[in-house]
Design a protein around this motif. Structure first.
Motif, PDB file in Angstrom:
ATOM      1  N   ASP A 132      -8.217 -15.242  35.402  1.00 14.97           N
ATOM      2  CA  ASP A 132      -9.287 -15.158  34.426  1.00 14.97           C
ATOM      3  C   ASP A 132      -8.996 -14.002  33.482  1.00 14.97           C
ATOM      4  OD1 ASP A 132     -11.594 -15.807  33.191  1.00 14.97           O
ATOM      5  OD2 ASP A 132     -12.933 -14.947  34.687  1.00 14.97           O
ATOM      6  N   ALA A 133      -9.067 -14.230  32.183  1.00 15.02           N
ATOM      7  CA  ALA A 133      -8.874 -13.164  31.201  1.00 15.02           C
ATOM      8  C   ALA A 133     -10.071 -13.179  30.258  1.00 15.02           C
ATOM      9  CB  ALA A 133      -7.575 -13.360  30.430  1.00 15.02           C
ATOM     10  N   ARG A 134     -11.022 -12.336  30.521  1.00 19.84           N
ATOM     11  CA  ARG A 134     -12.256 -12.324  29.737  1.00 19.84           C
ATOM     12  C   ARG A 134     -12.828 -10.921  29.748  1.00 19.84           C
ATOM     13  NH1 ARG A 134     -15.937 -11.628  33.581  1.00 19.84           N
ATOM     14  NH2 ARG A 134     -15.414 -12.355  35.679  1.00 19.84           N
ATOM     15  N   MET A 135     -13.831 -10.735  28.889  1.00 22.83           N
ATOM     16  CA  MET A 135     -14.523  -9.452  28.879  1.00 22.83           C
ATOM     17  C   MET A 135     -15.657  -9.490  29.887  1.00 22.83           C
ATOM     18  SD  MET A 135     -16.860  -7.573  26.132  1.00 22.83           S
ATOM     19  CE  MET A 135     -18.175  -8.425  26.972  1.00 22.83           C
ATOM     20  N   MET A 137     -19.133  -8.860  31.468  1.00 24.83           N
ATOM     21  CA  MET A 137     -20.386  -8.587  30.773  1.00 24.83           C
ATOM     22  C   MET A 137     -20.925  -7.196  31.066  1.00 24.83           C
ATOM     23  SD  MET A 137     -20.900 -10.928  28.690  1.00 24.83           S
ATOM     24  CE  MET A 137     -22.510 -10.392  28.127  1.00 24.83           C
ATOM     25  N   GLU A 138     -20.521  -6.600  32.187  1.00 29.41           N
ATOM     26  CA  GLU A 138     -20.988  -5.238  32.450  1.00 29.41           C
ATOM     27  C   GLU A 138     -20.380  -4.246  31.467  1.00 29.41           C
ATOM     28  OE1 GLU A 138     -17.917  -6.290  35.723  1.00 29.41           O
ATOM     29  OE2 GLU A 138     -19.619  -7.250  34.700  1.00 29.41           O
ATOM     30  N   ASP A 139     -19.319  -4.634  30.760  1.00 24.52           N
ATOM     31  CA  ASP A 139     -18.722  -3.776  29.746  1.00 24.52           C
ATOM     32  C   ASP A 139     -19.324  -4.012  28.368  1.00 24.52           C
ATOM     33  OD1 ASP A 139     -17.043  -2.701  31.628  1.00 24.52           O
ATOM     34  OD2 ASP A 139     -15.317  -3.942  31.103  1.00 24.52           O
ATOM     35  N   PHE A 140     -20.168  -5.022  28.240  1.00 19.34           N
ATOM     36  CA  PHE A 140     -20.668  -5.415  26.921  1.00 19.34           C
ATOM     37  C   PHE A 140     -21.921  -4.620  26.564  1.00 19.34           C
ATOM     38  CE2 PHE A 140     -23.063  -8.283  24.065  1.00 19.34           C
ATOM     39  CZ  PHE A 140     -22.122  -8.384  23.057  1.00 19.34           C
ATOM     40  N   SER A 326     -14.742 -15.039  20.490  1.00 22.58           N
ATOM     41  CA  SER A 326     -14.964 -15.383  21.895  1.00 22.58           C
ATOM     42  C   SER A 326     -14.203 -14.469  22.846  1.00 22.58           C
ATOM     43  CB  SER A 326     -14.566 -16.845  22.155  1.00 22.58           C
ATOM     44  OG  SER A 326     -15.368 -17.717  21.383  1.00 22.58           O
ATOM     45  N   LYS A 327     -13.116 -13.858  22.371  1.00 19.17           N
ATOM     46  CA  LYS A 327     -12.361 -12.914  23.195  1.00 19.17           C
ATOM     47  C   LYS A 327     -12.885 -11.494  23.033  1.00 19.17           C
ATOM     48  CE  LYS A 327      -9.126 -15.721  24.870  1.00 19.17           C
ATOM     49  NZ  LYS A 327      -8.996 -16.006  26.308  1.00 19.17           N
ATOM     50  N   THR A 328     -13.184 -11.103  21.801  1.00 16.28           N
ATOM     51  CA  THR A 328     -13.598  -9.727  21.556  1.00 16.28           C
ATOM     52  C   THR A 328     -15.053  -9.484  21.941  1.00 16.28           C
ATOM     53  OG1 THR A 328     -14.131 -10.288  19.269  1.00 16.28           O
ATOM     54  CG2 THR A 328     -11.941  -9.388  19.699  1.00 16.28           C
ATOM     55  N   MET A 329     -15.889 -10.534  21.923  1.00 17.90           N
ATOM     56  CA  MET A 329     -17.289 -10.399  22.317  1.00 17.90           C
ATOM     57  C   MET A 329     -17.456 -10.911  23.750  1.00 17.90           C
ATOM     58  SD  MET A 329     -19.204  -9.043  19.842  1.00 17.90           S
ATOM     59  CE  MET A 329     -20.846  -9.722  19.883  1.00 17.90           C
ATOM     60  N   SER A 374     -23.707  -2.959  11.287  1.00 18.23           N
ATOM     61  CA  SER A 374     -24.284  -1.722  11.817  1.00 18.23           C
ATOM     62  C   SER A 374     -23.249  -0.820  12.475  1.00 18.23           C
ATOM     63  CB  SER A 374     -25.379  -2.062  12.835  1.00 18.23           C
ATOM     64  OG  SER A 374     -24.821  -2.660  13.990  1.00 18.23           O
ATOM     65  N   GLY A 375     -22.028  -1.298  12.600  1.00 15.35           N
ATOM     66  CA  GLY A 375     -20.981  -0.529  13.249  1.00 15.35           C
ATOM     67  C   GLY A 375     -20.867  -0.771  14.743  1.00 15.35           C
ATOM     68  N   GLY A 376     -21.776  -1.585  15.308  1.00 12.80           N
ATOM     69  CA  GLY A 376     -21.733  -1.843  16.740  1.00 12.80           C
ATOM     70  C   GLY A 376     -20.469  -2.555  17.176  1.00 12.80           C
ATOM     71  N   TYR A 377     -19.982  -3.497  16.351  1.00 14.59           N
ATOM     72  CA  TYR A 377     -18.780  -4.247  16.708  1.00 14.59           C
ATOM     73  C   TYR A 377     -17.562  -3.321  16.747  1.00 14.59           C
ATOM     74  CZ  TYR A 377     -15.226  -7.935  16.590  1.00 14.59           C
ATOM     75  OH  TYR A 377     -14.151  -8.755  16.870  1.00 14.59           O
ATOM     76  N   GLY A 378     -17.448  -2.444  15.755  1.00 11.89           N
ATOM     77  CA  GLY A 378     -16.321  -1.517  15.733  1.00 11.89           C
ATOM     78  C   GLY A 378     -16.335  -0.582  16.924  1.00 11.89           C
TER      79      GLY A 378
END
Length: 498
Positions: A132-135, A137-140, A326-329, A374-378
Motif C-alpha cells: 500500500d502506498a498512500r498518505m 489519514m493521521e498525517d492529514f 489523490s496522492k498528495t491529499m 490559504s497556504g494549507g496545501y503548501g
C-alpha cells in the motif's frame, strides 16, 4: 420507503387482487428480496399503494400468516417470519449483451494490477504491508480541511446548491494555475485547465479524442498498466518503449501520441534527463504528435534538484500536463486535472460535458481551492515530504542492513514508493513472495507493470508506515528468506531474523 412489488403482473395471472398481492409477496420472500425480519407495510398503507381495499390487503396477510410466511407482533406490525426455507431456484437466463467494439475491447482486457490489489485487501491482522502506498489519514491536517469544506459550503450551506461547468470550478482552476506557476514554472491559465474525477478519467478521455482505431501510442515499459488498457480500449495500439535507469529512451517512433512520466517514472522512479526531455519535444514537433505528461506524485519531493516539467519546456503546444491530488491529499479525493494547449481546450471541454454536464464534487473542488489559496496545501506538502523522506531513509537503511542480498533499491528522492530489483533467481522470487506472506509481510509485485518479460522487481510503499513497522517488516523479509533456506532453497543470505 414504499414496498415495490410486480403487482400488475400478478393481477394478470390471478382473478382477485388479494390473491395477486399474496402471490407477489410470497414470491418476494422466496426470492430473498424480502429477507426474514423485514417489516411489511400496514394494511392501510398497502391498500393505498396498490389501489385495493384494506380488507383485501388484510386477507392477503392472513393467508401469508396461515402458511408461516409472516408474523404479527402486537403494537409493532407485520414482519417476514424467521427460519423460512427458501427453495433453490435456477438463475434467470440473461440476454447476451450486444456490446459495441469499444465495450468488447474493454471487457476482454485483463486488469492485472487490480487483481493484485484485490489480493492485498484485508490482510490478516498483524500484517505489515509495503504493498500500500498512500498518505495515512493521521498525517492529514483534517481540521484545516474541515475548515475549507465549511468555507466552500457558504454561510448556512447556501453554496451547496450551485454547480460548476464541465471544466470544473473556476476558483480551483485559478488556484491550480497559481500553484503550478510558482512551484513548477508552468505558465498555466485557468481557462486552459480542466478538472477531472481523478487523472485517469482525463487521460482516457484524451485517448478518445486523439486516437483513432489503429493509431499507435507510445507507452513506457514498465509503466502503469491502466495507460496500456486505456489505449487498447480506445482501439489504439500500445507501443511499449523501453525504460532504463534514466527513464524513457527516446527513438523516432511512428506514433501519434506519447504518454510519459518524466519527473518520476512509474514504477521505477527514474528522472528523465534534460537532453531526453528535449529529444521528446523534438520528436513531437517532427511527428506532429502530442505528449501526455503524467505527473502523478512528483510534488512529494524531499531530495534532488527541482525538475523542469516537459510542459515548462514546450513552446509549441504539444504537451498536455496531467496532475492529481489523490496522492498528495488522500485517496478518496478523486480530483485530477489537465493543463491543455489552447487548441485542444474546446474539444476536451465538449467531450467532458458529455460525461459531466455539471462538474462533480463541486464542494470538494471549492474546498481544495480554499486549501491551496490559504497556504494549507503548501504547508501540508512540506510536512509530508519531510516525513516521507525520513521513512524512505529508514527503509533503505533497513534493507541495506538486513535484505541487501535480496533487493537493490533504485535511487529515489520523491513519491510514496521505491522500486527494487530482485537479486536472486526468478523462480526464487515467486517462492519468496509466498514465504514473505506467510511471515506476515506484503509488497507489490512490479512485474504486472511490464509489457515484455523481464527480471522480477518489487515496489515498496513506505509512506503509510512508521519507523518501527518499516524495520520490523524488513526483518520479516529476511526471516522469510531464512525460511526458504531451511526448506532446502539455497540463497545468498546466511543469517535468520526473528
Amino acid at each position: 420507503m414504499e414496498l415495490g412489488l410486480p403487482f400488475e403482473t400478478y393481477v394478470e395471472q390471478y382473478k382477485y387482487k388479494y390473491l395477486a398481492l399474496y402471490h407477489a409477496i410470497r414470491a418476494a420472500i422466496h426470492s430473498g428480496r424480502l429477507p426474514e425480519g423485514t417489516r411489511l407495510p400496514a394494511t392501510r398503507e398497502l391498500a393505498k399503494l396498490y389501489g385495493i381495499s384494506r380488507g383485501s390487503a388484510a386477507q392477503s396477510y392472513d393467508m401469508l400468516m396461515a402458511e408461516g410466511y409472516v408474523v404479527s407482533r402486537q403494537g409493532s406490525g407485520t414482519y417476514v417470519a424467521e427460519g423460512i426455507t427458501v427453495p433453490e431456484q435456477p438463475p434467470p437466463a440473461e440476454a447476451v449483451p450486444l456490446l459495441s467494439a469499444w465495450g468488447r475491447r474493454l471487457v476482454e482486457l485483463r486488469d492485472e494490477s487490480a487483481e493484485a490489489r484485490r489480493s492485498e485487501l484485508a490482510p490478516p491482522e498483524g500484517t505489515i504491508s509495503f504493498a500500500d502506498a498512500r498518505m495515512p489519514m493521521e498525517d492529514f491536517p483534517y481540521d484545516e480541511w474541515r475548515s475549507a469544506l465549511n468555507y466552500a459550503g457558504g454561510s448556512g450551506g447556501k453554496e451547496l446548491s450551485s454547480g460548476a461547468p464541465p471544466e470544473g470550478a473556476l476558483e480551483l482552476r485559478r488556484a491550480i494555475a497559481g500553484h503550478l506557476r510558482f512551484t513548477r514554472g508552468i505558465q498555466a491559465e485557468p481557462e486552459h485547465i480542466v478538472i477531472f474525477s481523478g487523472s485517469m478519467q482525463g487521460i482516457v478521455l484524451l485517448f478518445q479524442l486523439l486516437l483513432d482505431p489503429g493509431d499507435r501510442a507510445v507507452i513506457e515499459d514498465p509503466g502503469y498498466d491502466g495507460i496500456r488498457r486505456g489505449v487498447s480500449a480506445t482501439g489504439g495500439i500500445p507501443l511499449p518503449a523501453p525504460v532504463d535507469a534514466s527513464g524513457l529512451v527516446p527513438v523516432d517512433w511512428d506514433a501519434r501520441l506519447l504518454v510519459v512520466s518524466p519527473s518520476r517514472q512509474y514504477p521505477t522512479g527514474a528522472v528523465l534527463p534534460l537532453e531526453r526531455r528535449r529529444a521528446l519535444l523534438n520528436w513531437a514537433r517532427t511527428r506532429q504528435a502530442y505528449i501526455i505528461e503524467d505527473d502523478y506524485d512528483s510534488e512529494l519531493r524531499w531530495g534532488g534538484k527541482p525538475i523542469e516539467p516537459l510542459k515548462m519546456l514546450d513552446d509549441e503546444g504539444r504537451v498536455i500536463f496531467v496532475g492529481s491530488f489523490s496522492k498528495t491529499m488522500f485517496t478518496g479525493l478523486r480530483i485530477g486535472y489537465a493543463v491543455l494547449p489552447p487548441s485542444l481546450t474546446n474539444a476536451v471541454v465538449r467531450a467532458k460535458s458529455l460525461y459531466d454536464p455539471i462538474s462533480p464534487g463541486v464542494l470538494e473542488q471549492r474546498a481544495l481551492a480554499r486549501f491551496i489559496a490559504s497556504g494549507g496545501y503548501g504547508r501540508h506538502l512540506r510536512r509530508m515530504t519531510r516525513r516521507y523522506g525520513a521513512r524512505y531513509r529508514t527503509l533503505r537503511e533497513a534493507m541495506d542492513a538486513h535484505a541487501g542480498g535480496l533487493f537493490r533499491l533504485r535511487p529515489c528522492d520523491a513519491g510514496l514508493h521505491v522500486y527494487a530489483d530482485w537479486l536472486q533467481s526468478p523462480a526464487e522470487y515467486h517462492a519468496f513472495r509466498q514465504a514473505a506472506r506467510s511471515r506476515g509481510v506484503l509488497f507489490r509485485d512490479a512485474t504486472v507493470y511490464s509489457c515484455t518479460p523481464g527480471p522480477p522487481g518489487a515496489c515498496f510503499g513506505f509512506s503509510q508506515l512508521e519507523r518501527a513497522n518499516i524495520e520490523a517488516g524488513v526483518l520479516r523479509l529476511a526471516s522469510a528468506w531464512a525460511d526458504m533456506q531451511k526448506n532446502g532453497k539455497p540463497g545468498m543470505m546466511e543469517r535468520e531474523y526473528f
